[in-house]
Scaffold this active site. Structure first.
Site, PDB file in Angstrom:
ATOM      1  N   GLU A   1      12.991  -8.206   6.759  1.00 20.99           N
ATOM      2  CA  GLU A   1      12.063  -7.117   6.404  1.00 20.99           C
ATOM      3  C   GLU A   1      12.079  -6.868   4.900  1.00 20.99           C
ATOM      4  OE1 GLU A   1      13.650  -4.247   9.445  1.00 20.99           O
ATOM      5  OE2 GLU A   1      11.501  -3.963   9.763  1.00 20.99           O
TER       6      GLU A   1
ATOM      7  N   GLU B   1      15.578  -7.706  16.521  1.00 16.16           N
ATOM      8  CA  GLU B   1      15.908  -6.328  16.929  1.00 16.16           C
ATOM      9  C   GLU B   1      15.693  -6.048  18.413  1.00 16.16           C
ATOM     10  OE1 GLU B   1      14.449  -7.194  14.163  1.00 16.16           O
ATOM     11  OE2 GLU B   1      15.195  -5.997  12.495  1.00 16.16           O
TER      12      GLU B   1
END
Ligand code: NAI
Length: 679
Positions: free
Chosen positions: A103, A123
């Site tokens: 990210e 995730e």
């Protein structure tokens, strides 16, 4: 200092150095903010490069943080600063750039990577969603449909594929740092933020299809639902609105019971590899693996070893059996090629490394021998005597037995210290679990070799003591026995199966029994009949089924019937008659049993057995039991395993329910000590 800055002319190289994998931490985030300040305010600097020291860029976040109140600065603050910085920032990736690490890279003005890099957002597999813009920036590059696949599966993309999806700008050969500095210097002075890009227009039907597929594959778990909503919002909301929604879902999910369970399982899997520090040992080198017996398991083990780049020597008892085994392995590879899952050249390399023989003298070149012949002690002992006379000194000798005494097998050799159990699961080339069984005399370096082999085969190893059924089958047997009690007490097989599937088990116990074949259990029961205490609660239903030739799916009937190969929805009159007779013979008035009772009793049976085998030392850590059940027996990962489940229950109720369960089992029932298991 977990972040340091180094100048290369007018480029600031920001080095993240938090060994072993540069996991994102509070210290790393603070260091990044400071470095970005330096970049912004030093007029001699034109661009910045983010680079990881050691083996990775950033392999993910520090998972332990997620279970606690998060400390500022959090990742979104760092990311906002990268985007707000007036000078371009380049992410130079190598090793793994996963989760928060990826990210961060996506928030930079450009990304380059060395060829071996993998990127991804795992995730969802940890019960959360990306919380720092991953669900918003990825679809701006890949489109929503592909982003749904990526985010919901946690798939890891090799750099070349990430370039094709425009998630990475370029793969660079050679010195990454030098390439990064040159690349950063050539970046335009204006910011190139993915957040400013628009999401590509897509066919709504394609997006809907991708969402449905992701939901199905993710079993509708809360993290998958939230991830789908977050990714889809990229196309419907403004960037900032969608980002706020993503963050809120992340914050909610990271403290959900499911996320705690998945983090527990993650750490349990890592811990399972650790051997006691008191027994340091170096694994023996293994390149040639001999597999004795080319049946269901032997061929699966051979494929697994070939896939890992090992040379395999397959030994069978006669030429026809050898031909069948060789054919099975070749067919496996040709169908992989036909299905487009493997390149023909790749399959060819594997097949070439396979040697087939009936000549035991060839065993002399094996570094490790795995026996997978019939489950019969006398036969296995005969095979081990032969192995002993042909294998070279120092070769590791393993048995794939499911239940037999590894020491009784080791002791027919003159080198019991070289013998261990390697208990694979079926299909051996697919299932990840490998129980590495320590015999009474297994040498520490032989055990270490078993673990190293497991790693090479990309399996999950768990070390087990030498006891009947080791860890997994022992617990599974206790569970199955309890499910048989439930039949006698009043439930039908489909009720038990449905309740346990609703809990999350991949399949119900009776569907599993039908699939693996009832005859194996029947044979074992007959073998044990002579020594079974008649006072024990023994459920004769399975024997009754087998006496009628109902051996399970392969026979067209078992607990269920299989008209047209598909399982009938409910058990038939014959089975119900057998079950009703069993209840009557035990003097039980059958009663309706609801799903909650079925689930609780089945779980309690596992927990009790877990306590017993931990106390006996068959498992060396409670968390190993959770790994075995999740990886080998279809226990829902999001429940963390039976021990984790037990830890979530009210202790006093758990104690009294276990007592009741053991009492109901009658003669021979033993109560496990929860204080050992739950401490
Ligand atoms: P299988 O019956 O499919 O294969 C056994 C093979 O061994 C046959 O091909 C046979 O020709 C060969 N064989 C027998 N005696 C031999 C000898 N003296 N020399 C060379 N080859 C010989 O059996 P399966 O299912 O593959 O099981 C093998 C072992 O793996 C057993 O100990 C079993 O308990 C264990 N196991 C089986 C699992 C399963 O799901 N089938 C799971 C985990 C372990």
């Amino acid at each position: 200092m977990q972040v340091r800055t180094e100048r290369d002319g007018d480029v600031l190289v920001i080095v993240i150095d938090n060994p072993p994998v540069n996991a994102g931490s509070l210290e790393v985030r603070r260091g990044l903010l400071q470095a970005l300040e330096e970049l912004e305010h030093d007029s001699g600097l034109q661009a910045g490069v983010l680079l990881g020291a050691g083996s990775s860029f950033i392999a993910g976040s520090d998972l332990r943080e997620f279970g606690q109140p998060l400390q500022a600065p959090q990742l979104p603050t760092v990311i906002a600063m990268v985007e707000a910085c007036t000078k371009p920032v380049l992410a130079a990736l190598h090793g793994a750039a996963l989760g928060g690490g990826f990210e961060l890279a996506l928030a930079c003005d450009a990304r380059i990577a060395s060829a071996e890099t993998v990127v991804g957002l795992p995730e969802v597999t940890l019960g959360i969603i990306p919380g720092a813009g991953g669900t918003q920036r990825v679809p701006r590059r890949t489109g929503v449909a592909r982003a749904l696949q990526l985010v919901c599966s946690g798939e890891r993309l090799p750099a070349s594929q990430a370039v094709a999806l425009r998630l990475i700008d370029a793969v660079v050969p050679g010195d990454l740092r030098a390439a990064a500095v040159a690349y950063a210097r050539a970046l335009p002075g204006t910011k190139q933020r993915i957040r400013d890009e628009t999401v590509p227009v897509e066919d709504p039907a394609v997006v809907e299809q991708a969402a449905q597929a992701a939901l199905r594959a993710g079993k509708g778990r809360p993290a998958v639902v939230a991830a789908i909503a977050a990714v889809r919002s990229a196309a419907t909301l403004s960037f900032d609105e969608a980002l706020a929604g993503e963050r809120a879902a992340f914050q909610r999910l990271r403290v959900s019971p499911e996320a705690f369970a998945l983090r527990h399982q993650f750490f349990a899997e890592r811990d399972a590899w650790k051997l006691p520090a008191s027994q340091p040992a170096c694994a023996r080198a293994v390149q040639v693996v001999a597999v004795i017996g080319g049946g269901t398991m032997g061929t699966g083990i051979a494929i697994s070893a070939l896939d890992a780049g090992l040379d395999v020597l397959l030994v069978e008892k006669d030429a026809p059996a050898l031909d069948t085994a060789g054919e099975r392995i070749r067919t496996h590879y040709s169908s992989r090629v036909a299905e487009g899952k493997m390149a023909a050249a790749q399959a060819q390399v594997r097949v070439v490394r396979l040697a087939l023989t009936t000549n035991w003298r060839e065993l002399a070149r094996a570094d490790l021998v795995i026996e997978a012949v019939f489950e019969d002690l006398a036969i296995k002992q005969g095979v081990f005597a032969a192995i002993d006379s042909h294998a070279r000194p120092g070769a590791v000798l393993a048995t794939n037995t499911s239940y037999l005494d590894v020491d009784a097998i080791a002791n027919v050799t003159a080198r019991p210290q070289d013998v261990l159990g390697l208990h694979f699961f079926s299909p051996a080339n697919v299932m990840r679990l490998l129980e590495v069984v320590r015999g009474g005399q297994t040498a520490p370096d032989v055990l270490a070799t078993g673990l190293a082999l497991a790693k090479r085969l990309r399996k999950q190893a768990v070390v087990a003591g030498n006891a009947f059924g080791f860890i997994g089958n022992r617990i599974y047997n206790a569970y199955r026995k309890q499910c048989e009690f439930l039949l006698e007490d009043g439930a039908w097989p489909e009720e038990v199966d449905a309740a346990l599937q609703a809990f999350g088990m991949a399949m119900g116990p009776f569907a599993v029994a039908d699939l693996s074949g009832l005859d194996i259990a029947w044979r074992m029961r007959k073998a044990q009949a002579a020594t079974r205490d008649p006072r024990e609660r023994y459920v004769p239903i399975l024997d009754g089924l087998c006496e009628q030739g109902r051996f399970g799916r392969k026979a067209g009937a078992g607990y269920y019937t299989y008209p047209d190969g598909k399982r009938a929805a409910a058990s038939d009159a014959t089975v119900r008659e057998l079950i009703t007779q069993a209840s009557a013979a035990r003097g039980i008035a059958r009663r309706a049993i609801g799903a909650p009772e079925i689930q609780r009793r089945a779980l309690l049976a596992m927990v009790n057995e877990a306590a017993l085998l931990l106390a006996e030392g068959v498992a060396s850590r409670a968390s190993d039991i959770d790994v075995v059940l999740v990886q080998g027996y279809g226990f829902p990962r999001w429940e963390g395993g039976p021990v984790f489940w037990a830890r979530q229950q009210d202790r006093a109720t758990l104690e009294s329910d276990l007592q009741a369960l053991v009492q109901a089992a009658g003669y021979g029932g033993v109560l496990g000590d929860l204080s050992v298991l739950l401490s």
